[in-house]
Scaffold this motif. Sequence first.
Motif, PDB file in Angstrom:
ATOM      1  N   MET A 219      -3.474 -51.139  -0.009  1.00 11.32           N
ATOM      2  CA  MET A 219      -2.842 -51.623  -1.222  1.00 11.32           C
ATOM      3  C   MET A 219      -1.391 -51.988  -0.919  1.00 11.32           C
ATOM      4  O   MET A 219      -0.647 -51.201  -0.357  1.00 11.32           O
ATOM      5  N   SER A 220      -0.992 -53.181  -1.247  1.00  6.64           N
ATOM      6  CA  SER A 220       0.414 -53.497  -1.019  1.00  6.64           C
ATOM      7  C   SER A 220       1.087 -53.797  -2.354  1.00  6.64           C
ATOM      8  O   SER A 220       0.467 -54.299  -3.278  1.00  6.64           O
ATOM      9  N   LEU A 221       2.356 -53.445  -2.400  1.00  8.70           N
ATOM     10  CA  LEU A 221       3.132 -53.652  -3.618  1.00  8.70           C
ATOM     11  C   LEU A 221       3.354 -55.134  -3.849  1.00  8.70           C
ATOM     12  O   LEU A 221       3.585 -55.879  -2.907  1.00  8.70           O
ATOM     13  N   ARG A 222       3.304 -55.527  -5.100  1.00 10.11           N
ATOM     14  CA  ARG A 222       3.567 -56.923  -5.444  1.00 10.11           C
ATOM     15  C   ARG A 222       4.715 -56.984  -6.440  1.00 10.11           C
ATOM     16  O   ARG A 222       4.880 -56.103  -7.278  1.00 10.11           O
ATOM     17  N   ILE A 223       5.482 -58.067  -6.346  1.00 12.08           N
ATOM     18  CA  ILE A 223       6.584 -58.296  -7.277  1.00 12.08           C
ATOM     19  C   ILE A 223       6.007 -58.294  -8.704  1.00 12.08           C
ATOM     20  O   ILE A 223       4.964 -58.893  -8.962  1.00 12.08           O
ATOM     21  N   GLY A 224       6.694 -57.598  -9.617  1.00 10.52           N
ATOM     22  CA  GLY A 224       6.263 -57.538 -11.008  1.00 10.52           C
ATOM     23  C   GLY A 224       5.346 -56.367 -11.312  1.00 10.52           C
ATOM     24  O   GLY A 224       5.093 -56.072 -12.476  1.00 10.52           O
ATOM     25  N   GLN A 225       4.847 -55.689 -10.276  1.00  7.41           N
ATOM     26  CA  GLN A 225       3.952 -54.553 -10.503  1.00  7.41           C
ATOM     27  C   GLN A 225       4.726 -53.235 -10.449  1.00  7.41           C
ATOM     28  O   GLN A 225       5.755 -53.136  -9.785  1.00  7.41           O
ATOM     29  N   PRO A 226       4.181 -52.214 -11.152  1.00  6.09           N
ATOM     30  CA  PRO A 226       4.826 -50.905 -11.093  1.00  6.09           C
ATOM     31  C   PRO A 226       4.735 -50.313  -9.683  1.00  6.09           C
ATOM     32  O   PRO A 226       3.713 -50.464  -9.021  1.00  6.09           O
ATOM     33  N   VAL A 227       5.798 -49.661  -9.254  1.00  8.47           N
ATOM     34  CA  VAL A 227       5.790 -48.958  -7.979  1.00  8.47           C
ATOM     35  C   VAL A 227       5.217 -47.569  -8.243  1.00  8.47           C
ATOM     36  O   VAL A 227       5.695 -46.861  -9.135  1.00  8.47           O
ATOM     37  N   PRO A 228       4.166 -47.166  -7.497  1.00  6.78           N
ATOM     38  CA  PRO A 228       3.614 -45.828  -7.726  1.00  6.78           C
ATOM     39  C   PRO A 228       4.689 -44.754  -7.539  1.00  6.78           C
ATOM     40  O   PRO A 228       5.547 -44.884  -6.657  1.00  6.78           O
ATOM     41  N   ASP A 229       4.644 -43.737  -8.382  1.00  3.68           N
ATOM     42  CA  ASP A 229       5.604 -42.640  -8.280  1.00  3.68           C
ATOM     43  C   ASP A 229       5.386 -41.961  -6.928  1.00  3.68           C
ATOM     44  O   ASP A 229       4.257 -41.697  -6.544  1.00  3.68           O
ATOM     45  N   PHE A 230       6.455 -41.721  -6.208  1.00  4.28           N
ATOM     46  CA  PHE A 230       6.332 -41.017  -4.942  1.00  4.28           C
ATOM     47  C   PHE A 230       7.285 -39.836  -4.932  1.00  4.28           C
ATOM     48  O   PHE A 230       8.255 -39.806  -5.689  1.00  4.28           O
ATOM     49  N   THR A 231       6.973 -38.860  -4.103  1.00  3.83           N
ATOM     50  CA  THR A 231       7.809 -37.678  -3.926  1.00  3.83           C
ATOM     51  C   THR A 231       8.238 -37.649  -2.469  1.00  3.83           C
ATOM     52  O   THR A 231       7.417 -37.924  -1.588  1.00  3.83           O
ATOM     53  N   ALA A 232       9.509 -37.329  -2.218  1.00  9.39           N
ATOM     54  CA  ALA A 232      10.001 -37.319  -0.847  1.00  9.39           C
ATOM     55  C   ALA A 232      11.093 -36.277  -0.660  1.00  9.39           C
ATOM     56  O   ALA A 232      11.821 -35.947  -1.589  1.00  9.39           O
ATOM     57  N   THR A 233      11.204 -35.780   0.567  1.00  9.28           N
ATOM     58  CA  THR A 233      12.254 -34.841   0.945  1.00  9.28           C
ATOM     59  C   THR A 233      13.522 -35.649   1.216  1.00  9.28           C
ATOM     60  O   THR A 233      13.478 -36.642   1.936  1.00  9.28           O
ATOM     61  N   ALA A 234      14.624 -35.203   0.621  1.00 10.67           N
ATOM     62  CA  ALA A 234      15.873 -35.945   0.779  1.00 10.67           C
ATOM     63  C   ALA A 234      17.026 -35.017   1.126  1.00 10.67           C
ATOM     64  O   ALA A 234      16.905 -33.790   1.055  1.00 10.67           O
ATOM     65  N   THR A 235      18.142 -35.637   1.502  1.00 15.13           N
ATOM     66  CA  THR A 235      19.348 -34.890   1.827  1.00 15.13           C
ATOM     67  C   THR A 235      19.827 -34.125   0.598  1.00 15.13           C
ATOM     68  O   THR A 235      19.407 -34.400  -0.519  1.00 15.13           O
ATOM     69  N   GLY A 236      20.697 -33.168   0.834  1.00 16.82           N
ATOM     70  CA  GLY A 236      21.197 -32.351  -0.263  1.00 16.82           C
ATOM     71  C   GLY A 236      20.155 -31.335  -0.682  1.00 16.82           C
ATOM     72  O   GLY A 236      20.195 -30.820  -1.802  1.00 16.82           O
ATOM     73  N   ASP A 237      19.195 -31.047   0.227  1.00 17.43           N
ATOM     74  CA  ASP A 237      18.157 -30.052  -0.024  1.00 17.43           C
ATOM     75  C   ASP A 237      17.383 -30.368  -1.304  1.00 17.43           C
ATOM     76  O   ASP A 237      17.155 -29.500  -2.143  1.00 17.43           O
ATOM     77  N   THR A 238      17.035 -31.644  -1.473  1.00 17.58           N
ATOM     78  CA  THR A 238      16.358 -32.063  -2.692  1.00 17.58           C
ATOM     79  C   THR A 238      14.996 -32.674  -2.389  1.00 17.58           C
ATOM     80  O   THR A 238      14.750 -33.168  -1.287  1.00 17.58           O
ATOM     81  N   THR A 239      14.160 -32.624  -3.393  1.00 15.86           N
ATOM     82  CA  THR A 239      12.903 -33.356  -3.371  1.00 15.86           C
ATOM     83  C   THR A 239      13.025 -34.384  -4.482  1.00 15.86           C
ATOM     84  O   THR A 239      13.269 -34.027  -5.636  1.00 15.86           O
ATOM     85  N   LEU A 240      12.931 -35.648  -4.111  1.00 10.16           N
ATOM     86  CA  LEU A 240      13.096 -36.721  -5.085  1.00 10.16           C
ATOM     87  C   LEU A 240      11.756 -37.288  -5.499  1.00 10.16           C
ATOM     88  O   LEU A 240      10.842 -37.375  -4.688  1.00 10.16           O
ATOM     89  N   ARG A 241      11.680 -37.674  -6.763  1.00 10.46           N
ATOM     90  CA  ARG A 241      10.534 -38.436  -7.260  1.00 10.46           C
ATOM     91  C   ARG A 241      11.094 -39.740  -7.801  1.00 10.46           C
ATOM     92  O   ARG A 241      12.156 -39.741  -8.419  1.00 10.46           O
ATOM     93  N   LEU A 242      10.370 -40.810  -7.583  1.00 10.39           N
ATOM     94  CA  LEU A 242      10.838 -42.091  -8.120  1.00 10.39           C
ATOM     95  C   LEU A 242      11.020 -41.980  -9.635  1.00 10.39           C
ATOM     96  O   LEU A 242      11.985 -42.498 -10.193  1.00 10.39           O
TER      97      LEU A 242
END
Length: 157
Positions: free
Chosen positions: A1-24
């Motif tokens: 599945m590839s992202l297309r312009i105009g479509q929603p980006v699936p929510d993702f979770t990722a490990t980030a700096t500052g000891d955080t877990t980010l979600r879109l």
Amino acid sequence: MSLRIGQPVPDFTATATGDTTLRLSDFKGKQVVVYFYPKASTPGCTTEGGDFRDRKSDFDAANTVILGVSRDGIRAQENFKTKQSFNFELISDKDESVCQLFDVIKLKKLYGKEHLGIERSTFLIDADGNLVREWRGVKVPGHVQDVLEAAQELHAS
């Protein structure tokens, strides 16, 4: 599945700096720039990150969050962020889940050898979570200015 312009980006979770877990979804109501770079603390990636850092107040004024992503481990990302005084979070995508979502892992050549790596790419997501712009195969000089102008235009509309 590839992202297309105009479509929603699936929510993702990722490990980030500052000891955080980010979600879109944490950024609902804000525009988000997700930029992918090959490797922390290398010259091109340092220049690109510095350009985003230096324009952060302009991105803030356009209601836009900046997130940098590479496959480096969290310690390498923390060191890179600290050393370069980056004023935005960096995502450690060791399992390549975010990279795969945005389809940025490409066959690259370095010194005549082929390997899979991140193709320098940037994506602009609107305040509703839809993909509105993408830049692939990015050349660093002038790139952040292009992204900023797109973010400002989107925010004004």
